[in-house]
Structure formats: structure tokens, C-alpha cells
Design a protein around this motif. Structure first.
Motif, PDB file in Angstrom:
ATOM      1  N   THR A 285      -7.335 -24.704 -15.632  1.00  0.00           N
ATOM      2  CA  THR A 285      -7.450 -25.881 -15.189  1.00  0.00           C
ATOM      3  C   THR A 285      -8.496 -26.824 -15.831  1.00  0.00           C
ATOM      4  O   THR A 285      -8.021 -28.010 -15.761  1.00  0.00           O
ATOM      5  N   ASN A 286      -9.428 -26.254 -16.139  1.00  0.00           N
ATOM      6  CA  ASN A 286      -9.813 -26.733 -16.814  1.00  0.00           C
ATOM      7  C   ASN A 286     -10.163 -27.108 -18.199  1.00  0.00           C
ATOM      8  O   ASN A 286     -10.300 -28.161 -19.108  1.00  0.00           O
TER       9      ASN A 286
ATOM     10  N   GLU B  76      -8.155 -29.937 -17.936  1.00  0.00           N
ATOM     11  CA  GLU B  76      -8.954 -31.642 -17.562  1.00  0.00           C
ATOM     12  C   GLU B  76      -7.840 -31.831 -16.001  1.00  0.00           C
ATOM     13  O   GLU B  76      -8.066 -32.961 -15.591  1.00  0.00           O
TER      14      GLU B  76
ATOM     15  N   TYR C 121      -0.449 -26.842 -10.741  1.00  0.00           N
ATOM     16  CA  TYR C 121      -1.335 -27.832 -11.163  1.00  0.00           C
ATOM     17  C   TYR C 121      -1.204 -29.023 -12.207  1.00  0.00           C
ATOM     18  O   TYR C 121      -1.505 -28.902 -13.485  1.00  0.00           O
TER      19      TYR C 121
ATOM     20  N   THR D  48      -1.345 -29.473  -7.250  1.00  0.00           N
ATOM     21  CA  THR D  48      -0.228 -31.411  -6.887  1.00  0.00           C
ATOM     22  C   THR D  48       1.484 -30.444  -6.296  1.00  0.00           C
ATOM     23  O   THR D  48       1.335 -31.168  -5.554  1.00  0.00           O
TER      24      THR D  48
ATOM     25  N   SER E 236      -7.134 -31.195 -11.943  1.00  0.00           N
ATOM     26  CA  SER E 236      -7.804 -30.515 -10.490  1.00  0.00           C
ATOM     27  C   SER E 236      -7.428 -29.371 -10.532  1.00  0.00           C
ATOM     28  O   SER E 236      -6.482 -28.520 -10.287  1.00  0.00           O
ATOM     29  N   GLN E 237      -8.294 -28.028  -9.463  1.00  0.00           N
ATOM     30  CA  GLN E 237      -7.461 -26.949  -8.959  1.00  0.00           C
ATOM     31  C   GLN E 237      -7.211 -26.973  -7.697  1.00  0.00           C
ATOM     32  O   GLN E 237      -6.875 -26.311  -7.158  1.00  0.00           O
ATOM     33  N   THR E 238      -6.934 -27.991  -7.240  1.00  0.00           N
ATOM     34  CA  THR E 238      -5.783 -28.316  -5.945  1.00  0.00           C
ATOM     35  C   THR E 238      -4.704 -27.769  -6.219  1.00  0.00           C
ATOM     36  O   THR E 238      -4.399 -29.245  -7.401  1.00  0.00           O
TER      37      THR E 238
END
Length: 297
Positions: free
Chosen positions: A242-243, A246, A268, A252, A248-250
Motif C-alpha cells: 500500500t505504501n 501510495e 486497497y 476500499t 491507505s491501509q484501510t
């Protein structure tokens, strides 16, 4: 008439697609200065189905204590069936050590000269030899092969469009402090190798400094009771990719009992998908349809 039938059947069998070793392929790459030039060659095999209906390539990377031939013949590894059904070529690398080298600086670096470099050369050769669309190269693997799939995504992103890996660890998690090749890392396997998302993302970026092109879509699977590679590695992989993308770690979107009961699929965005298999150990069974769908096959 019977003799003619038998002769015809034998001839047809002789022409049937089979796993074939590739011996003489281009090996012109050179390791970067200061890198250990381990080898750019590893044994590998190719499977070209009788009816080639696709210009895609799937690279299937075996687990520890296995080989290309054993992985190909394993009834739980469905990529031969996928090749036959959808008509794509598949490549089957074979390690010369018990497990793939996902620990040395050579293998954890772009053009470093290790196992990842050898697999990259296989891909380059296969793309030209079998008329593959360079934008349709996909990588999969389980356990050590799953680890190497993550490493390939980090070290050779320009060669790969998507990855679907099973029961692996974050790229670079198995790094060896001594630089040893194919070394076991107890901290990583035991789930003690944790870091921030930024640090995990930097590990990927540092494997190919300066690269700013497209990166492969990442799908990874992990069992909740894996006793070989700690389930903690699942969340570290989520942090890492996810990083890199770029996002979110939440999730979708989160889907329960998908692709089967007691599995959870978290998306994600369009480029990262994580599947958590409750009650499943090491290794998570391959799910051909779900992996092929991720690849767009």
C-alpha cells in the motif's frame, strides 16, 4: 485397422505438449560493480500448450525442497491446467539450492546477479522466443516461490504486469546480515520483522533505485494459522505494497467468504489485493480462477 489406430494414437501422444527444458538462452547480462556475480543462469522449463490462444506468459516459482518438474507435476498447482484451458505459455524456474535466494544483496538488487536476475533473464528470453506481449507477463509462486515473487516485483517491476503470490513474506524481509545466499531468516519467518509502511516501501524502492515506471499489481494470500511463515507477515505485506502504491491501509472494499468460505478478500484500490484464509496453514492452496482473474486472463 487396430494397428493403424494404435500407431495414430502413439503419434498423437508424441506430439502432445510437455514440460521442456530450455538450455541455451541469452546470458549477456553483467552484474553491477561490487555485486557478487553468482550466476545469471538457473535451470528452467517451459510449457507451451498444444493450442496457444494467448500472448500472455505466467511464471510459476516453486517452493522450498521442490523443483520445476515437481511443481509442474503437483496436482495442487494448477498452472498447467490453466495453460491448457486458456492457451498461455508458462515458465517454470528451478532453484539449485533448497530454497530460492531471497536474502543476498545480489538477489535483492536490480541487475545484481542472483536468482532474481536469472529469472528476469528467463522472462526476457521467453518474451522474444514465444511471441509474448511484454505487458502480459505474470508471476506466481508459493512459500519460497511466493517470497521470490515479491522480490521479482521489487527488483524487476518493468518486466511484470501482475503478481499473485501465496504464503510469502514482504520483499526484503529475509535479507541476510552476512550477505549469505538463500539464508533462512528466523526473525522474518517468526513474525518479528516489523516496520512502518514507509520503511517497507523504501525496501522495495531501494532494490531498484531511481525506478519511476509502472509497478505490477500485487495480490497476496496468507493463512491465519501458518506455522512456517508467521501470519504477521500478511500485515507487513499490506503495509509494504500500500505504501509503494501510495494508498491507505484501510481497504476500499472487503468481501467475506471470498473466494471461498472462511476467506476474506481486501482490496486497497485497483493495484493491491490481500486474501486472508482463516484456519488455513502453510501453504494456502492455489486458486486458479482468482489468480487468473487478477492477471486479466
Amino acid at each position: 485397422m487396430y494397428k493403424l489406430f494404435v500407431a495414430g494414437a502413439l503419434a498423437a501422444g508424441a506430439l502432445a505438449a510437455q514440460l521442456t527444458q530450455v538450455s541455451n538462452y541469452n546470458n549477456s547480462a553483467k552484474a553491477k560493480p561490487g555485486m557478487q556475480d553468482i550466476t545469471f543462469r538457473r535451470p528452467w522449463w517451459v510449457y507451451v500448450p498444444d493450442a496457444v490462444k494467448s500472448d500472455a506468459l505466467v511464471v510459476a516459482i516453486h517452493s522450498c525442497q521442490s523443483s520445476a518438474q515437481k511443481y509442474f507435476q503437483n496436482s495442487k498447482i494448477p498452472w498447467k491446467q490453466g495453460s491448457d484451458r486458456k492457451g498461455y505459455v508458462s515458465v517454470w524456474p528451478s532453484s539449485t539450492t533448497e530454497c530460492w535466494d531471497v536474502s543476498s544483496r545480489a538477489s535483492l538488487s536490480h541487475d545484481g546477479g542472483g536468482d532474481s536476475n536469472a529469472i528476469a533473464n528467463m522472462i526476457k528470453y521467453a518474451v522474444g522466443q514465444y511471441k509474448i506481449d511484454p505487458k502480459k507477463v505474470y508471476v506466481t509462486g508459493g512459500s519460497s516461490g511466493g517470497m521470490m515473487s515479491n522480490v521479482m516485483a521489487a527488483t524487476y517491476p518493468e518486466l511484470i504486469s501482475a503478481v499473485s503470490l501465496y504464503s510469502g513474506v514482504p520483499a526484503g524481509c529475509f535479507v541476510s546480515a552476512s550477505g549469505a545466499s538463500a539464508a533462512w531468516n528466523n526473525s522474518c519467518s517468526g513474525g518479528q520483522s516489523t516496520a512502518t509502511a514507509q520503511k517497507w516501501g523504501d525496501v522495495v524502492r531501494n532494490m531498484y533505485p531511481g525506478y519511476n515506471g509502472t509497478r505490477p499489481k500485487m495480490q497476496f494470500w496468507h493463512g491465519s494459522v501458518d506455522s512456517t511463515l508467521s501470519p504477521n507477515n500478511y500485515q507487513e505485506e499490506v503495509k509494504q505494497w500500500t505504501n509503494v502504491f501510495e494508498v491507505s491501509q484501510t481497504p476500499t472494499e472487503s468481501k467475506k467468504d471470498t473466494p471461498e468460505k472462511n476467506y476474506r478478500t481486501d482490496d486497497y484500490g485497483p493495484n493491491v489485493e490481500a486474501i486472508w484464509a482463516v484456519g488455513v496453514g502453510h501453504s494456502v492452496p492455489s486458486h486458479l480462477d482468482a489468480s487468473e482473474a487478477w492477471f486479466g486472463l
